[in-house]
Design an enzyme around this catalytic site. Structure first.
Site: not given
Length: 281
Positions: A102, A156
């Site tokens: 990501e 995250h």
């Protein structure tokens, strides 16, 4: 004790604001679920994402999954095509232990904010984080107040490791202070900091909560999820002299605001953005 009660139980007023002006910075952190080429190919989804992002002076997007790194620039182009502001943007390096890596993406108003430095928290030795926090030092171009420079630290968190990762954000903050000389910080993102990932009995293990130098702006009573769950996964945490100037932290319920069905909202993301004002003037 007062801080701990605030961190665990406080209920802030979640006021939904629209637009921004020259007296404030309006910032959001938004986990756009599995954001990549498939999502950006859907006109309705892009339309709503543009509508949301245009509200802010800066948006930090999480969960960008796009090996070709084209989806986020396409979203930025769509925002700029629909806005009088010509937003600037950049992405962090791709990170993650598996092939499903990501990135974090930043969209910001260059008339108000200037990037002074940016770097990934070095996690090679202990490998605490699935996706390393990304640290960006900004300058608020509108004034020369002591709080006009600040770090943003975005994460995250891996759900199953949320306790250890959120706790280690205190170490990421210390690293950012040493690297930039700046104590003002806004820590934000999808921290998975609620429900089964950080339970009530586990908060005592989280340094970011137990240490009084950190202030949590989104309470446990909030719901940052689009689904039927009621969890405050997405958070805003401040440190340093900037804390009193971070105001009106809220969850932006775009489903209600834009009169969407729940199915339509889920097409956009399974998370609502968390937002706040920085009022330094």
């Amino acid at each position: 004790m007062i801080f701990r009660l605030f961190c665990l139980l406080a209920a802030l007023s979640l006021t939904y604001a629209n637009g921004t002006d020259d007296s404030t910075l309006f910032i959001s952190a938004f986990n756009i679920q599995v954001f990549g080429k498939s999502k950006v190919s859907k006109d309705y989804v892009v339309e709503k994402l543009v509508q949301i992002i245009k509200r802010y002076d800066m948006t930090v997007v999480q969960e960008i999954r796009d090996i070709d790194e084209v989806a986020f620039p396409q979203l930025v182009d769509a925002v700029n095509a629909a806005s009088d502001i010509k937003y600037s943007s950049f992405m962090s390096p791709r990170s993650g232990r598996t092939s499903s890596k990501e990135q974090y993406g930043y969209i910001y108003n260059p008339e108000k904010l200037q990037v002074l430095s940016q770097f990934e928290f070095p996690d090679d030795r202990e490998d605490i984080f699935e996706r390393e926090p990304y640290i960006v030092k900004f300058a608020d171009l509108r004034n020369n107040a002591a709080q006009s420079q600040f770090n943003t630290i975005v994460l995250h968190a891996k759900p199953d490791d949320a306790v250890s990762e959120v706790s280690a954000l205190a170490d990421a903050y210390d690293y950012a202070v040493a690297a930039t000389g700046e104590t003002n910080a806004i820590i934000m993102g999808d921290l998975n900091a609620d429900c089964s990932y950080i339970t009530s009995s586990e908060w005592s293990q989280v340094k970011l909560c137990t240490e009084s130098r950190f202030s949590w702006m989104i309470p446990n009573s909030a719901d940052t999820t689009v689904s039927s769950t009621d969890c405050a996964y997405d958070r805003i945490v401040t440190a340093g002299d900037i804390t009193p100037f971070v105001i009106d932290a809220a969850v932006f319920d775009f489903e209600t605001e834009y009169r969407m069905t729940n199915s339509e909202a889920k097409e956009v993301s399974d998370h609502f953005p968390v937002e706040f004002y920085v009022s330094l003037t």
